[in-house]
Structures are given as structure tokens and as C-alpha cells.
Design an enzyme around this catalytic site. Structure first.
Site: not given
Ligand code: ARG
Length: 421
Positions: A19, A99, A128, A179
Site C-alpha cells: 500500500d 498510532r 487507524d 493485514s
Molecule cells: N483492530 C485493531 C485496532 O484497531 C488492530 C488494527 C490492526 N491494523 C492493521 N493494519 N492490521 O487497534
């Protein structure tokens, strides 16, 4: 963005995956902007230096790596540990905690380079994007946020075709169908076959926790020492924060501790099946909670649990840079002066339990609690205490019984009247 006479400039959060690799030429094409690729090292595995070389080869004007591991652990993970932070009681918030730090680093870099915008590779369906956008808008409102993946409507094969057309260097290894997001506090795996919550997660998604067939038959004990709610030593050896978390991940992961399989409620209102491996975080929260149970009084423990929960929700929801998070964190911090001592964990076959704890600030009083000789607890006073303690309940129960037994009033029966003096 600035006016068209100056070249636009975007600082892109770059992971080295498909990406964000495709995002570099895409941003140049669609925004006419130069791209600086920025990788923030929060302890993700993989060859970060090779990724930077590919970013430059793919058209980035510059590619930088910032080592944020120590900041991540001390400013984000450990305060979360002091709050026993688990979203929905189960997820140690590994992705969610990193993040705001990545966003802050992006914003700082963009401002120092005089860039107009920051970019990230999040989709429009997840948490995210919320965390990145809210953090950047809060810390640096003058910066625009660009999210190519949210805008471009390409699927995976479109992206690969785009990469071919543009002669991009992408990783030659076959991309996993999942992912994955990694940092010192844990590993998140979603997508692919995991989207079907009615089937168990395939073993191939796990990396930090060993396969159940290779879990050691013998239990392992691990002693964690805390100073003011912060873990400082394992089995008597003092360790710096990053190394301590790494060792916890290794030791707990070997026993399969910290696998999480959960249907989670996202900020955007979607439920989704998420899997995580957070061996170190899970084991540290178990140890920290066991020590708090020893040293914090009951009312404080109960009240703190509600603060811990609110703190966890805020982190999940992308509100790290909020006055409420700071205030809750100050409260949590103020409870931790006595959270000093040691906890023995037993790691065995996927489980982690606290089996012993000790603190110089322990509220356990042997003289009060013992059933053996030497008790100083005045048992004879218990009768009077219990009588007064139970009295309001005795009265209330009698009133409820009477009310339930009373006949319904007939329509013409005289109603009692309240008289005023
Ligand atoms: N659902 C989790 C969160 O909101 C993990 C997100 C994971 N992101 C990824 N790109 N796999 O914190």
C-alpha cells in the site's frame, strides 16, 4: 496546501508494504507533490533499511527512519500498563498505542521540513485512520492529511498492476493475505480467512506465539519486579524498558501466552474479527493487576477499574491527545506509588497466572487475617458489626414483601391523603 508556485510536499508514514509503496508515485501523480517517506520504528520486525532504499527507488525525495522504540514503551505502553489497559477487557491496545506516536512523529517531521501535508496508508473502514487523522488535526491543524488507500479504490491486484506499470520495486516475497501490524506491545492480524469468525484462526497467522504442539510440557516461573507500577527487572536482572518488553514477549510467547481471538467493536461502528499476539503485554498486565490487588485498598481498586476502562476506550478511539486522557493518566499515576514489589508468574500451555506476590507496601496483615494462633482481629465485635451492617437491608426487604402482599386498590376505595399543617 500552499499555492501552486511552490512544490507541494507530503510526509508519508511508510511501512514498506504494498500500500505505502504504491502510495509514493500515486501521491506524486495525483497531488503533484514530492514525498518524504518516514518509517517510525516502534519495534516492528522486518528489514526497515531495505524498505527505505525501495522508497527512494520508487520516487521518494527522501526516506527516513526514526527509532521511537524507547519512547513508545515509556510514554505509551507503560502508562497503559499502569491502567491495566485492555479494550473490551481483552485487547492490550498494541496497534492503538503506537498510532498517536507515529502521528506525532509525522507531524513534527512535516513541520520541520516545511511540508504541507502528511499521508498514511489506512483504509476508510478502520480505527487507524481515525487515530492518525485526529492526532494530526489536534497537534498540527495547519497540516492536511492525505490517505491514498482511502481515496484510490484499488484492490490488491489493481495495486500490483499499478506497481508493474510504474516499474516499482516491491517486496518479491509473496505478500501474506493478512493485514499485519506489529510493534513491541503486540502483533495484530486481520483479514483473509480470519474474516470468517465462525472458523478458528489458521495456525499460519501466528508468529510470536508458538504452536500448541510445541508448548513446553514444563511450566516456567518468571518473576517480574515493579517500581511504582513500572516493570524494572525479570528474575532479578534489571532491564531497560525496551529489552524488558522484548524478553517478556519471548518468554511468554514460547508458552503460547497472549493469543487473542476477538470480535471487536470498531470506532466506525463495524464489528470485526481480530486476532492478536501480545504475549508480553498480556503477561505484564496479569502481573501488574496481581500487585495492585495486594497494595491498593478495595475502594481505590474498584474506582480505578472504571478509570482504567475509560482510559482504554479513549486510547482505542483515537483520543490520546485529549485533556481527558491526560487527566485520567494523572489519576492512575497517583495510585502507583505503592505498586512496588515482585510477582511470580507461571507460564504454562497458553496460560499465564500470578502464583505469588510480595511488596513492602502490602495491605495483607497476617495478624488480622490468620486462622492460626496470634490473631488480633476482634472476632467478638463481628456480631455487632454484622447486625448494624445488615439492618438497612432487613428493613428494606420487609417493606418489599409487604408491598408485594398488599391488595390492589379497588376503584372506589378512599385514597390516603397527605395533609399539610
Ligand atoms: N483492530 C485493531 C485496532 O484497531 C488492530 C488494527 C490492526 N491494523 C492493521 N493494519 N492490521 O487497534
Amino acid at each position: 496546501m500552499t499555492d501552486d508556485t511552490t512544490k507541494r510536499h507530503v510526509v508519508l508514514a511508510y511501512s514498506g508494504g504494498l500500500d505505502t509503496s504504491v502510495a509514493i508515485p500515486w501521491i506524486r501523480e495525483h497531488y503533484g507533490a514530492e514525498v518524504t517517506a518516514l518509517t517510525v520504528d516502534v519495534g516492528q520486525e522486518g528489514e526497515l533499511e531495505g524498505a527505505l532504499a525501495r522508497a527512494r527507488a520508487n520516487g521518494a525525495r527522501d526516506a527516513r527512519l526514526v527509532d521511537a522504540k524507547a519512547t513508545f514503551v515509556t510514554e505509551f505502553c507503560f502508562p497503559a500498563l499502569q491502567a491495566n489497559a485492555l479494550y473490551e477487557g481483552i485487547y492490550p491496545l498494541s496497534t492503538a498505542l503506537a498510532r498517536p506516536l507515529i502521528a506525532r512523529t509525522l507531524a513534527e517531521t512535516a513541520l520541520s521540513l516545511g511540508a504541507d501535508a502528511v499521508g498514511h496508508g489506512c483504509t476508510g473502514k478502520g480505527n487507524d485512520q481515525v487515530r492518525f487523522d485526529v492526532a494530526v488535526h489536534t497537534l498540527a491543524p495547519s497540516l492536511r492529511v492525505i490517505a491514498p488507500v482511502r481515496e484510490w479504490n484499488m484492490n490488491r491486484s489493481d495495486e500490483i498492476a499499478y506497481a508493474r506499470e510504474h516499474h516499482l520495486q516491491i517486496r518479491v516475497t509473496p505478500e501474506s493475505p493478512y493485514s499485519v501490524d506489529e510493534n513491541l506491545w503486540g502483533r495484530s492480524i486481520e483479514g483473509g480467512r480470519l474474516e470468517d469468525a465462525s472458523t478458528s484462526a489458521p495456525e499460519e497467522v501466528f508468529d510470536w506465539t508458538s504452536h500448541p504442539d510445541s508448548w513446553p510440557a514444563e511450566a516456567e516461573s518468571l518473576t517480574v519486579r515493579f517500581h511504582r507500577g513500572i516493570p524494572v527487572a525479570l528474575d532479578g536482572a534489571a532491564l531497560a524498558p525496551v529489552e524488558l518488553v522484548r524478553q517478556m514477549n519471548r518468554r511468554a510467547g514460547r508458552h503460547g501466552v497472549g493469543r487473542i481471538d476477538h470480535v471487536e467493536d470498531r470506532v466506525v461502528g463495524i464489528k470485526s474479527r481480530e486476532t492478536y499476539e501480545c504475549p508480553g503485554a498480556v503477561a505484564l498486565v496479569v502481573a501488574h493487576q496481581a500487585l495492585e490487588a495486594l497494595v491498593l485498598p478495595r475502594d481505590l481498586l474498584q474506582f480505578k477499574a472504571s478509570v482504567d476502562r475509560r482510559f482504554s476506550d479513549l486510547v482505542y478511539e483515537g483520543l490520546w491527545y485529549s485533556p481527558l486522557r491526560e487527566a485520567l493518566q494523572s489519576f492512575v499515576r497517583s495510585t502507583q506509588d505503592v505498586v512496588t514489589g515482585e510477582v511470580v508468574l507461571r507460564l504454562h500451555q497458553g496460560s499465564c497466572r500470578a502464583v505469588a506476590r510480595r511488596s513492602e507496601y502490602s495491605l495483607l496483615s497476617h495478624e488480622l487475617a490468620t486462622y492460626g494462633t496470634g490473631s488480633t482481629f476482634p472476632q467478638e465485635l463481628a456480631v455487632g458489626f454484622i447486625h448494624l451492617y445488615g439492618l438497612p437491608n432487613q428493613l428494606a426487604h420487609a417493606r418489599v414483601e409487604a408491598a408485594r402482599a398488599a391488595p390492589e386498590p379497588t376503584p372506589d376505595a378512599p385514597r390516603p391523603v397527605l395533609r399539610t399543617a
